[in-house]
Design a protein around this motif. Structure first.
Motif, mmCIF file in Angstrom:
data_model
loop_
_atom_site.group_PDB
_atom_site.id
_atom_site.type_symbol
_atom_site.label_atom_id
_atom_site.label_comp_id
_atom_site.label_asym_id
_atom_site.label_seq_id
_atom_site.Cartn_x
_atom_site.Cartn_y
_atom_site.Cartn_z
ATOM 1 N N SER A 23 0.808 -1.225 0.000
ATOM 2 C CA SER A 23 0.000 0.000 0.000
ATOM 3 C C SER A 23 0.844 1.280 0.000
ATOM 4 N N VAL A 24 2.172 1.139 -0.130
ATOM 5 C CA VAL A 24 2.996 2.352 -0.310
ATOM 6 C C VAL A 24 2.503 3.145 -1.515
ATOM 7 N N THR A 25 1.982 2.424 -2.510
ATOM 8 C CA THR A 25 1.450 3.109 -3.697
ATOM 9 C C THR A 25 0.214 3.932 -3.342
ATOM 10 N N GLU A 26 -0.665 3.364 -2.520
ATOM 11 C CA GLU A 26 -1.880 4.081 -2.151
ATOM 12 C C GLU A 26 -1.585 5.236 -1.197
ATOM 13 N N ALA A 60 4.325 0.356 5.985
ATOM 14 C CA ALA A 60 4.282 0.913 4.629
ATOM 15 C C ALA A 60 4.202 2.434 4.678
ATOM 16 N N GLY A 61 3.413 2.952 5.616
ATOM 17 C CA GLY A 61 3.291 4.404 5.750
ATOM 18 C C GLY A 61 4.582 5.061 6.177
ATOM 19 N N ALA A 71 5.913 14.908 5.398
ATOM 20 C CA ALA A 71 6.503 13.570 5.446
ATOM 21 C C ALA A 71 6.929 13.186 6.858
ATOM 22 N N VAL A 72 7.550 14.117 7.588
ATOM 23 C CA VAL A 72 8.033 13.822 8.938
ATOM 24 C C VAL A 72 6.876 13.526 9.883
ATOM 25 N N SER A 73 5.833 14.361 9.839
ATOM 26 C CA SER A 73 4.684 14.157 10.734
ATOM 27 C C SER A 73 3.967 12.848 10.415
ATOM 28 N N THR A 74 3.839 12.541 9.125
ATOM 29 C CA THR A 74 3.176 11.299 8.730
ATOM 30 C C THR A 74 3.960 10.083 9.198
ATOM 31 N N SER A 75 5.292 10.101 8.993
ATOM 32 C CA SER A 75 6.117 8.962 9.400
ATOM 33 C C SER A 75 6.140 8.801 10.908
ATOM 34 N N ALA A 76 6.175 9.914 11.651
ATOM 35 C CA ALA A 76 6.161 9.851 13.113
ATOM 36 C C ALA A 76 4.865 9.215 13.605
ATOM 37 N N GLY A 77 3.767 9.594 12.981
ATOM 38 C CA GLY A 77 2.482 9.013 13.355
ATOM 39 C C GLY A 77 2.445 7.522 13.110
ATOM 40 N N PHE A 78 2.992 7.075 11.976
ATOM 41 C CA PHE A 78 3.002 5.654 11.653
ATOM 42 C C PHE A 78 3.897 4.864 12.614
ATOM 43 N N ILE A 79 5.051 5.436 12.994
ATOM 44 C CA ILE A 79 5.971 4.736 13.898
ATOM 45 C C ILE A 79 5.283 4.421 15.224
ATOM 46 N N PHE A 80 4.671 5.417 15.819
ATOM 47 C CA PHE A 80 3.966 5.197 17.073
ATOM 48 C C PHE A 80 2.700 4.366 16.865
ATOM 49 N N GLY A 81 2.194 4.378 15.644
ATOM 50 C CA GLY A 81 0.992 3.607 15.353
ATOM 51 C C GLY A 81 1.154 2.127 15.616
ATOM 52 N N ILE A 82 2.361 1.606 15.420
ATOM 53 C CA ILE A 82 2.603 0.183 15.678
ATOM 54 C C ILE A 82 2.440 -0.124 17.158
ATOM 55 N N LEU A 83 2.945 0.762 18.026
ATOM 56 C CA LEU A 83 2.772 0.579 19.469
ATOM 57 C C LEU A 83 1.302 0.700 19.853
ATOM 58 N N PHE A 84 0.620 1.654 19.250
ATOM 59 C CA PHE A 84 -0.806 1.828 19.527
ATOM 60 C C PHE A 84 -1.590 0.581 19.105
ATOM 61 N N LEU A 85 -1.164 -0.030 17.997
ATOM 62 C CA LEU A 85 -1.847 -1.212 17.500
ATOM 63 C C LEU A 85 -1.797 -2.345 18.521
ATOM 64 N N ILE A 86 -0.637 -2.545 19.136
ATOM 65 C CA ILE A 86 -0.503 -3.591 20.152
ATOM 66 C C ILE A 86 -1.501 -3.350 21.285
ATOM 67 N N PHE A 87 -1.615 -2.092 21.686
ATOM 68 C CA PHE A 87 -2.561 -1.749 22.751
ATOM 69 C C PHE A 87 -3.999 -2.050 22.328
ATOM 70 N N PHE A 88 -4.369 -1.647 21.118
ATOM 71 C CA PHE A 88 -5.758 -1.823 20.694
ATOM 72 C C PHE A 88 -6.093 -3.285 20.403
#
Length: 510
Positions: free
Chosen positions: A27-30, A163-164, A287-304
């Motif tokens: 989904s890097v393309t999307e 991917a994000g 780009a920086v804000s989007t990538s930062a959000g995705f990085i922490f998103g993996i930790l958030f995913l474990i929680f959810f």
């Protein structure tokens, strides 16, 4: 096609789960389409924003019309030699993967006539549902175990986050190498992402498997197929599309899904504009804000993933929506009061926004895996393809209308193409669209979640009842508790379930 042994093993091997997530790695393309394509077309190619939104609209609507047709066909592919050889779902992937990868790069070639972008957009969105439709089915196809499905959902989201991160960081590097105001930066990035997507989609194809050929996957007998005339077959496609909307749990799910999908789509469409024109930050900040959000998103995913397993999807959904409201209010304050360290504060808020998005996405993806099971209780058949097709169609219709309205709204406020500064009217509109509208949509989703009763416990009751009936049990022997749950989730009287209705064909009496 002998899939029984693999399907009966409730615990999906880790390598299969990893391979399943490859679809989201592709989904890097999307991500690039959602983040940069509108900006690229209006800023570098000089196409008017109304024309761009019209291009997106027409292409997506054509794809939306075809998606439920693909789903209807896919559900019935076991009735063909081709389908029995390659699978109901994987047959669609065989066609879709090469088409998508060829058409994707053609949309990014600079300096073509505008009508060429229209053509490639239409063709791309004709091919895209060949992948998006079957991908949604596999979380239900590969296992009936809710814990395993939850893990597939988690792998799906984690891969999307990876991917994000990659998509955002890589284009930042390309900006430094080729320049952020160079149209070739976008073309080169798109070409590289396209190659990555091709490799990941092949891994996805090799890793997934589907429900074996059995009574539940035979939609019509040979006699029924022979008796149905051409016009009847066409009408049944639309009948089955509408029949999905008769399932109570699916209607409530749609309310939850469309609510969160619309505000996430809105953010995706105007994120770049909001950062550059409202917050007055640089493209690199996107780009920086989007990538930062995705990085922490993996930790958030474990929680959810943990939270959903403990409390069920609707509760997780509300947590995500309440977080959405809080962060939108904070972003609104940031834009209005403009404190020091704007970039840092926005990155922090983007991270928190990703917490909210992770919650609502985890919840709705998990809930969707239950919907085909509830439908099987009504029809006695497995229609994952039909629900995936309807889901994609309604998603495209609503997101396309949203994009079209967005384009006209921005145009009406005085949006100027190829400009690095916009009018105050446009700035105010972007602020409202980025914060106020998502808050309203989140409130709607929260209200609907309180009416949603498709919990893990109730889902298991339905699964057990399906197994009892499939093994020859009588509907007359249903327990009062099971009957109540079935009627609550399906919206049908129990006596009108298990194929005793006209849900799949109008030839039957309801």
């Amino acid at each position: 096609m002998n899939l029984d042994k693999e399907y009966e093993n409730k615990k999906i091997p880790f390598i299969k789960k990893l391979g399943f997530s490859s679809y989201q790695l592709a989904s890097v393309t999307e991500t690039m389409v959602n983040t940069w394509q509108m900006y690229y077309y209006t800023t570098f190619l000089g196409i008017s924003i109304v024309l761009v939104t019209l291009m997106f609209t027409i292409s997506k609507i054509i794809g939306a019309v075809l998606t439920p047709i693909y789903g209807y066909i896919s559900d019935r592919l076991y009735q063909t030699k081709f389908g029995r050889k390659f699978g109901r779902r994987k047959s669609m992937l065989i066609l879709g993967i090469p088409l998508k990868c060829i058409l994707y790069i053609l949309m990014w070639i600079p300096n073509m006539p505008t009508y060429m972008y229209f053509i490639f957009f239409i063709l791309y969105y004709i091919a895209q549902p060949l992948l998006t439709m079957p991908q949604l089915t596999f979380m239900s196809e590969m296992t009936q175990d809710s814990e395993q499905r939850a893990q597939l959902v988690g792998f799906n989201q984690a891969a999307a986050a990876v991917a994000g991160i990659f998509a955002s960081l890589f284009i930042t590097w390309i900006f430094k190498l080729l320049g952020q105001n160079n149209s070739m930066s976008y073309f080169v990035t798109a070409a590289i992402y396209d190659v990555i997507a091709l490799i990941m989609l092949i891994c996805f194809y090799k890793s997934v498997y589907e429900r074996p050929y059995d009574q539940s996957t035979i939609m019509e007998t040979e006699k029924q197929q022979t008796e149905e005339k051409g016009w009847q077959k066409i009408s049944l496609v639309f009948w089955n599309f509408l029949s999905c909307l008769r399932l109570k749990s699916y209607l409530l799910y749609l309310g939850l899904y469309l609510s969160e999908q619309m505000f996430r789509s809105l953010w995706g469409n105007i994120n770049t504009y909001f950062i550059i024109f409202v917050l007055l930050l640089t493209p690199n900040a996107v780009a920086v804000s989007t990538s930062a959000g995705f990085i922490f998103g993996i930790l958030f995913l474990i929680f959810f993933m943990w939270l959903t397993a403990k409390t069920n999807g609707p509760f997780t959904y509300r947590v995500g929506d309440f977080a959405t409201i809080a962060v939108c209010l904070a972003i609104m304050a940031l834009a209005i009061f403009r404190p020091a360290h704007m970039t840092l504060l926005f990155i922090i808020l983007t991270v928190l926004l990703n917490f909210a998005k992770t919650g609502v996405v985890n919840s709705t993806q998990f809930i969707f895996t239950f919907i085909p099971d509830i439908d099987e209780m009504v029809t006695g058949k497995r229609r994952e393809g039909q629900y995936s097709g309807v889901n994609n169609t309604l998603d495209v219709i609503f997101s396309t209308l949203e994009t079209l309205i967005l384009g006209f709204l921005l145009q009406a406020t005085g949006f100027v193409e190829k400009s690095h500064v916009q009018s105050q009217g446009t700035v105010n509109a972007l602020l409202i669209l980025y914060t106020v509208v998502p808050i309203i949509l989140a409130i709607i989703g929260i209200i609907i979640s309180y009416f949603f009763k498709l919990t893990t416990t109730n889902h298991q009751i339905v699964i057990d009842e399906i197994a009892r009936l499939r093994s020859g049990g009588s509907m007359a022997d249903v327990t009062p508790k099971t009957k109540k749950v079935v009627e609550q989730l399906t919206g049908f009287k129990y006596e009108n379930c298990w194929g005793n209705n006209n849900v799949m064909t109008y030839h039957k009496k309801s």
